[in-house]
Design a protein around this motif. Structure first.
Motif, mmCIF file in Angstrom:
data_model
loop_
_atom_site.group_PDB
_atom_site.id
_atom_site.type_symbol
_atom_site.label_atom_id
_atom_site.label_comp_id
_atom_site.label_asym_id
_atom_site.label_seq_id
_atom_site.Cartn_x
_atom_site.Cartn_y
_atom_site.Cartn_z
ATOM 1 N N ALA A 167 0.833 -1.206 0.000
ATOM 2 C CA ALA A 167 0.000 0.000 0.000
ATOM 3 C C ALA A 167 0.868 1.257 0.000
ATOM 4 O O ALA A 167 0.572 2.240 -0.685
ATOM 5 N N ASN A 168 1.946 1.253 0.780
ATOM 6 C CA ASN A 168 2.822 2.428 0.841
ATOM 7 C C ASN A 168 3.392 2.776 -0.528
ATOM 8 O O ASN A 168 3.340 3.926 -0.976
ATOM 9 N N LEU A 169 3.965 1.781 -1.217
ATOM 10 C CA LEU A 169 4.600 2.052 -2.509
ATOM 11 C C LEU A 169 3.558 2.398 -3.569
ATOM 12 O O LEU A 169 3.763 3.306 -4.389
ATOM 13 N N TRP A 170 2.439 1.683 -3.566
ATOM 14 C CA TRP A 170 1.382 1.972 -4.542
ATOM 15 C C TRP A 170 0.866 3.403 -4.357
ATOM 16 O O TRP A 170 0.638 4.128 -5.341
ATOM 17 N N ALA A 171 0.665 3.820 -3.096
ATOM 18 C CA ALA A 171 0.158 5.170 -2.823
ATOM 19 C C ALA A 171 1.123 6.229 -3.328
ATOM 20 O O ALA A 171 0.700 7.248 -3.899
ATOM 21 N N LEU A 172 2.415 6.027 -3.125
ATOM 22 C CA LEU A 172 3.396 7.004 -3.590
ATOM 23 C C LEU A 172 3.389 7.097 -5.111
ATOM 24 O O LEU A 172 3.438 8.190 -5.681
ATOM 25 N N LYS A 173 3.335 5.938 -5.779
ATOM 26 C CA LYS A 173 3.267 5.944 -7.244
ATOM 27 C C LYS A 173 2.001 6.636 -7.718
ATOM 28 O O LYS A 173 2.019 7.452 -8.648
ATOM 29 N N GLN A 174 0.879 6.341 -7.067
ATOM 30 C CA GLN A 174 -0.402 6.931 -7.463
ATOM 31 C C GLN A 174 -0.398 8.440 -7.261
ATOM 32 O O GLN A 174 -1.050 9.178 -8.014
ATOM 33 N N ALA A 175 0.328 8.921 -6.256
ATOM 34 C CA ALA A 175 0.390 10.356 -5.974
ATOM 35 C C ALA A 175 1.289 11.106 -6.954
ATOM 36 O O ALA A 175 1.313 12.332 -6.947
ATOM 37 N N GLY A 176 2.019 10.373 -7.782
ATOM 38 C CA GLY A 176 2.856 11.020 -8.786
ATOM 39 C C GLY A 176 4.343 10.916 -8.548
ATOM 40 O O GLY A 176 5.118 11.567 -9.255
ATOM 41 N N ALA A 177 4.765 10.112 -7.586
ATOM 42 C CA ALA A 177 6.199 9.969 -7.325
ATOM 43 C C ALA A 177 6.895 9.345 -8.522
ATOM 44 O O ALA A 177 6.391 8.403 -9.138
ATOM 45 N N ARG A 178 8.071 9.876 -8.851
ATOM 46 C CA ARG A 178 8.890 9.319 -9.919
ATOM 47 C C ARG A 178 10.161 8.673 -9.379
ATOM 48 O O ARG A 178 10.924 8.059 -10.145
ATOM 49 N N ALA A 179 10.401 8.810 -8.086
ATOM 50 C CA ALA A 179 11.564 8.192 -7.449
ATOM 51 C C ALA A 179 11.326 8.179 -5.952
ATOM 52 O O ALA A 179 10.576 9.006 -5.420
ATOM 53 N N VAL A 180 11.983 7.238 -5.270
ATOM 54 C CA VAL A 180 11.817 7.083 -3.824
ATOM 55 C C VAL A 180 13.185 7.040 -3.163
ATOM 56 O O VAL A 180 14.065 6.273 -3.580
#
Length: 266
Positions: free
Chosen positions: A66-79
Protein backbone atom coordinates in the motif's frame (compact mmCIF):
# COMPACT_ATOMS: atom_id res chain seq x y z
CA UNK A 1 7.92 14.34 -7.57
CA UNK A 2 10.44 12.85 -5.15
CA UNK A 3 9.01 10.52 -2.50
CA UNK A 4 10.73 10.22 0.86
CA UNK A 5 9.95 7.24 3.08
CA UNK A 6 10.71 8.07 6.69
CA UNK A 7 12.00 5.45 9.10
CA UNK A 8 12.50 5.35 12.85
CA UNK A 9 13.34 8.85 14.04
CA UNK A 10 12.16 10.51 10.83
CA UNK A 11 8.45 10.85 11.45
CA UNK A 12 8.45 14.62 11.09
CA UNK A 13 10.87 17.51 10.41
CA UNK A 14 10.52 21.29 9.99
CA UNK A 15 10.36 21.32 6.18
CA UNK A 16 7.30 19.07 6.26
CA UNK A 17 5.25 21.87 7.79
CA UNK A 18 4.85 23.31 4.31
CA UNK A 19 3.33 20.10 2.91
CA UNK A 20 -0.35 19.20 2.71
CA UNK A 21 -1.82 15.90 3.99
CA UNK A 22 -3.29 13.81 1.21
CA UNK A 23 -5.29 10.61 1.78
CA UNK A 24 -4.77 7.89 -0.82
CA UNK A 25 -6.62 4.58 -1.07
CA UNK A 26 -5.02 1.60 -2.78
CA UNK A 27 -6.15 -1.88 -3.88
CA UNK A 28 -3.94 -3.21 -1.08
CA UNK A 29 -5.45 -1.22 1.77
CA UNK A 30 -4.45 2.03 3.40
CA UNK A 31 -0.86 3.31 3.49
CA UNK A 32 0.78 3.83 6.86
CA UNK A 33 -0.34 7.47 7.08
CA UNK A 34 -1.72 10.26 4.89
CA UNK A 35 0.91 11.42 2.41
CA UNK A 36 2.40 14.86 2.95
CA UNK A 37 2.74 16.43 -0.49
CA UNK A 38 3.90 19.83 -1.71
CA UNK A 39 7.15 21.63 -2.42
CA UNK A 40 10.38 22.06 -0.51
CA UNK A 41 12.65 24.75 -1.99
CA UNK A 42 10.60 24.54 -5.17
CA UNK A 43 10.95 20.76 -5.59
CA UNK A 44 7.82 18.60 -5.58
CA UNK A 45 8.04 16.22 -2.62
CA UNK A 46 5.83 13.54 -1.08
CA UNK A 47 6.64 12.23 2.41
CA UNK A 48 5.33 9.07 4.07
CA UNK A 49 6.39 7.72 7.48
CA UNK A 50 6.47 3.96 6.85
CA UNK A 51 5.78 3.11 10.51
CA UNK A 52 2.74 5.42 10.66
CA UNK A 53 2.33 8.96 11.96
CA UNK A 54 2.58 7.73 15.57
CA UNK A 55 5.30 5.15 14.82
CA UNK A 56 2.87 2.38 15.71
CA UNK A 57 3.57 -0.17 12.97
CA UNK A 58 6.31 -2.76 13.62
CA UNK A 59 8.42 -3.74 10.59
CA UNK A 60 6.60 -7.00 9.90
CA UNK A 61 3.17 -5.31 10.03
CA UNK A 62 3.91 -2.47 7.60
CA UNK A 63 1.74 -2.59 4.49
CA UNK A 64 4.64 -2.13 2.09
CA UNK A 65 2.48 -2.71 -0.97
CA UNK A 66 0.00 0.00 0.00
CA UNK A 67 2.82 2.43 0.84
CA UNK A 68 4.60 2.05 -2.51
CA UNK A 69 1.38 1.97 -4.54
CA UNK A 70 0.16 5.17 -2.82
CA UNK A 71 3.40 7.00 -3.59
CA UNK A 72 3.27 5.94 -7.24
CA UNK A 73 -0.40 6.93 -7.46
CA UNK A 74 0.39 10.36 -5.97
CA UNK A 75 2.86 11.02 -8.79
CA UNK A 76 6.20 9.97 -7.33
CA UNK A 77 8.89 9.32 -9.92
CA UNK A 78 11.56 8.19 -7.45
CA UNK A 79 11.82 7.08 -3.82
CA UNK A 80 14.50 7.75 -1.25
CA UNK A 81 13.97 5.53 1.78
CA UNK A 82 15.52 6.53 5.09
CA UNK A 83 16.27 3.52 7.28
CA UNK A 84 17.71 3.20 10.77
CA UNK A 85 20.27 0.41 10.94
CA UNK A 86 22.94 -1.21 13.07
CA UNK A 87 26.52 -1.53 11.83
CA UNK A 88 28.52 -4.75 11.72
CA UNK A 89 32.14 -3.82 10.75
CA UNK A 90 34.20 -1.49 12.92
CA UNK A 91 34.76 1.06 10.13
CA UNK A 92 31.05 2.05 10.14
CA UNK A 93 30.47 3.91 13.43
CA UNK A 94 27.18 4.88 15.09
CA UNK A 95 25.95 8.19 13.72
CA UNK A 96 27.26 7.51 10.22
CA UNK A 97 25.20 7.85 7.06
CA UNK A 98 25.51 4.94 4.62
CA UNK A 99 24.39 4.54 1.02
CA UNK A 100 24.00 0.78 0.52
CA UNK A 101 24.43 -0.77 -2.91
CA UNK A 102 23.29 -4.35 -2.16
CA UNK A 103 20.74 -6.12 0.04
CA UNK A 104 20.16 -9.62 1.43
CA UNK A 105 16.62 -10.55 2.44
CA UNK A 106 16.18 -12.55 5.67
CA UNK A 107 12.52 -11.60 6.18
CA UNK A 108 9.61 -14.02 6.01
CA UNK A 109 5.82 -13.98 5.86
CA UNK A 110 5.54 -10.50 4.35
CA UNK A 111 3.44 -9.57 1.32
CA UNK A 112 6.45 -9.28 -0.94
CA UNK A 113 5.12 -8.80 -4.48
CA UNK A 114 2.31 -7.25 -6.49
CA UNK A 115 2.40 -10.29 -8.77
CA UNK A 116 0.89 -12.90 -6.47
CA UNK A 117 -2.05 -14.00 -8.61
CA UNK A 118 -4.37 -11.04 -7.99
CA UNK A 119 -2.51 -8.23 -9.73
CA UNK A 120 -4.99 -5.47 -10.52
CA UNK A 121 -4.19 -4.11 -13.96
CA UNK A 122 -5.40 -4.20 -17.55
CA UNK A 123 -3.51 -7.42 -18.26
CA UNK A 124 -5.25 -9.31 -15.47
CA UNK A 125 -3.54 -11.70 -13.10
CA UNK A 126 -0.05 -12.66 -14.17
CA UNK A 127 3.44 -13.30 -12.86
CA UNK A 128 6.30 -10.94 -13.64
CA UNK A 129 9.98 -11.55 -12.91
CA UNK A 130 11.85 -8.32 -12.23
CA UNK A 131 15.61 -7.98 -12.61
CA UNK A 132 17.07 -7.19 -9.21
CA UNK A 133 20.82 -7.59 -9.73
CA UNK A 134 21.35 -3.98 -8.64
CA UNK A 135 18.57 -3.24 -6.13
CA UNK A 136 19.31 0.48 -5.74
CA UNK A 137 19.07 3.03 -8.52
CA UNK A 138 22.45 4.30 -9.73
CA UNK A 139 21.18 7.78 -10.63
CA UNK A 140 19.63 8.42 -7.21
CA UNK A 141 22.75 7.13 -5.47
CA UNK A 142 24.94 9.43 -7.57
CA UNK A 143 22.75 12.43 -6.74
CA UNK A 144 22.92 11.70 -3.01
CA UNK A 145 26.70 11.24 -3.13
CA UNK A 146 27.18 14.49 -5.06
CA UNK A 147 24.96 16.44 -2.67
CA UNK A 148 26.79 15.03 0.35
CA UNK A 149 30.14 16.03 -1.14
CA UNK A 150 28.95 19.55 -1.97
CA UNK A 151 27.40 20.03 1.49
CA UNK A 152 30.35 18.56 3.41
CA UNK A 153 28.22 15.75 4.85
CA UNK A 154 30.04 12.46 5.38
CA UNK A 155 28.35 9.64 3.48
CA UNK A 156 29.75 6.11 3.23
CA UNK A 157 29.42 4.83 -0.33
CA UNK A 158 28.56 1.15 -0.61
CA UNK A 159 27.40 -1.49 1.87
CA UNK A 160 25.29 -4.62 1.90
CA UNK A 161 22.07 -4.22 3.87
CA UNK A 162 20.79 -7.27 5.77
CA UNK A 163 16.99 -7.06 6.03
CA UNK A 164 15.87 -9.00 9.12
CA UNK A 165 12.38 -9.72 10.38
CA UNK A 166 12.24 -7.80 13.66
CA UNK A 167 10.88 -6.25 15.70
CA UNK A 168 13.42 -7.74 18.11
CA UNK A 169 17.10 -6.96 17.62
CA UNK A 170 19.38 -9.78 16.53
CA UNK A 171 21.47 -12.18 18.62
CA UNK A 172 25.26 -12.06 18.53
CA UNK A 173 25.29 -15.38 16.64
CA UNK A 174 22.87 -14.01 14.06
CA UNK A 175 25.11 -10.99 13.49
CA UNK A 176 28.10 -13.34 13.13
CA UNK A 177 26.14 -15.14 10.42
CA UNK A 178 25.27 -11.89 8.64
CA UNK A 179 28.93 -10.91 8.67
CA UNK A 180 29.90 -14.26 7.14
CA UNK A 181 27.27 -13.61 4.49
CA UNK A 182 29.00 -10.35 3.57
CA UNK A 183 26.58 -7.90 5.19
CA UNK A 184 27.68 -4.56 6.63
CA UNK A 185 24.51 -2.99 8.05
CA UNK A 186 21.34 -4.55 9.44
CA UNK A 187 17.79 -3.19 9.46
CA UNK A 188 14.21 -4.43 9.35
CA UNK A 189 12.44 -2.53 6.55
CA UNK A 190 14.65 -2.79 3.47
CA UNK A 191 12.63 -5.68 2.05
CA UNK A 192 10.20 -6.11 0.43
CA UNK A 193 10.21 -2.33 0.02
CA UNK A 194 13.07 -2.21 -2.50
CA UNK A 195 11.66 -5.03 -4.62
CA UNK A 196 8.14 -3.57 -4.65
CA UNK A 197 9.53 -0.25 -5.87
CA UNK A 198 11.27 -2.12 -8.70
CA UNK A 199 8.00 -3.86 -9.63
CA UNK A 200 6.37 -0.43 -9.90
CA UNK A 201 9.29 0.89 -12.00
CA UNK A 202 10.05 3.41 -9.27
CA UNK A 203 13.76 4.25 -8.97
CA UNK A 204 14.66 3.57 -5.34
CA UNK A 205 17.62 4.33 -3.08
CA UNK A 206 18.18 3.80 0.64
CA UNK A 207 19.80 6.35 2.94
CA UNK A 208 20.76 4.40 6.05
CA UNK A 209 21.33 6.07 9.42
CA UNK A 210 23.55 4.01 11.73
CA UNK A 211 22.10 4.21 15.24
CA UNK A 212 24.13 1.48 16.96
CA UNK A 213 26.70 -1.24 16.57
CA UNK A 214 25.05 -4.57 15.94
CA UNK A 215 24.78 -7.23 18.65
CA UNK A 216 28.15 -8.34 19.96
CA UNK A 217 29.97 -5.48 18.20
CA UNK A 218 29.66 -2.76 20.85
CA UNK A 219 30.35 -2.46 24.53
CA UNK A 220 27.09 -1.00 25.79
CA UNK A 221 23.35 -1.56 25.68
CA UNK A 222 22.08 -1.49 22.10
CA UNK A 223 18.97 0.46 23.09
CA UNK A 224 21.09 3.02 24.95
CA UNK A 225 23.29 3.40 21.88
CA UNK A 226 20.28 3.93 19.66
CA UNK A 227 18.98 6.64 21.98
CA UNK A 228 22.40 8.29 22.02
CA UNK A 229 23.08 8.38 18.28
CA UNK A 230 19.75 8.32 16.44
CA UNK A 231 18.81 12.01 16.70
CA UNK A 232 22.16 13.24 15.39
CA UNK A 233 22.14 10.80 12.50
CA UNK A 234 18.59 11.69 11.53
CA UNK A 235 19.43 15.42 11.61
CA UNK A 236 22.32 14.79 9.20
CA UNK A 237 20.01 12.75 6.95
CA UNK A 238 17.49 15.60 6.90
CA UNK A 239 20.19 18.08 5.83
CA UNK A 240 21.36 15.75 3.11
CA UNK A 241 17.86 15.12 1.77
CA UNK A 242 17.16 18.85 1.42
CA UNK A 243 20.54 19.44 -0.22
CA UNK A 244 19.99 16.53 -2.61
CA UNK A 245 16.47 17.41 -3.79
CA UNK A 246 17.52 19.33 -6.95
CA UNK A 247 19.85 16.55 -8.04
CA UNK A 248 17.31 13.85 -7.23
CA UNK A 249 14.64 15.67 -9.22
CA UNK A 250 16.99 16.01 -12.19
CA UNK A 251 17.58 12.25 -12.29
CA UNK A 252 13.90 11.33 -12.60
CA UNK A 253 12.66 13.68 -15.30
CA UNK A 254 10.30 11.71 -17.55
CA UNK A 255 11.64 10.67 -20.93
CA UNK A 256 8.74 11.07 -23.39
CA UNK A 257 10.25 8.38 -25.60
CA UNK A 258 10.38 5.75 -22.87
CA UNK A 259 7.54 3.27 -22.61
CA UNK A 260 6.29 2.11 -19.20
CA UNK A 261 8.10 -0.87 -17.77
CA UNK A 262 6.24 -4.15 -18.43
CA UNK A 263 6.21 -4.90 -14.71
CA UNK A 264 4.41 -1.64 -13.85
CA UNK A 265 0.87 -2.47 -12.69
CA UNK A 266 -0.31 1.14 -12.79
Amino acid sequence: MIAILGGSGLDRWPQLGTLTPQSVSTPYGEPAAPLLCGRIDGIAVCFLPRHGAAHSLPPHRINYRANLWALKQAGARAVVAVATVGSIPAHIPPGALVLPDQIVDYTHGREATFFDGDCLDDAGSRVEHIEFTEPYDAGLRAALLAAASDAGIALIDGATYAATQGPRLETRAEIDRLERDGCHIVGMTGMPEAALARELALPYACLAVVANRAAGRGGSSLLAEIEQHLAGGIAAAQRLLVAALPGLAATCQPDPGTAPAPGNPL
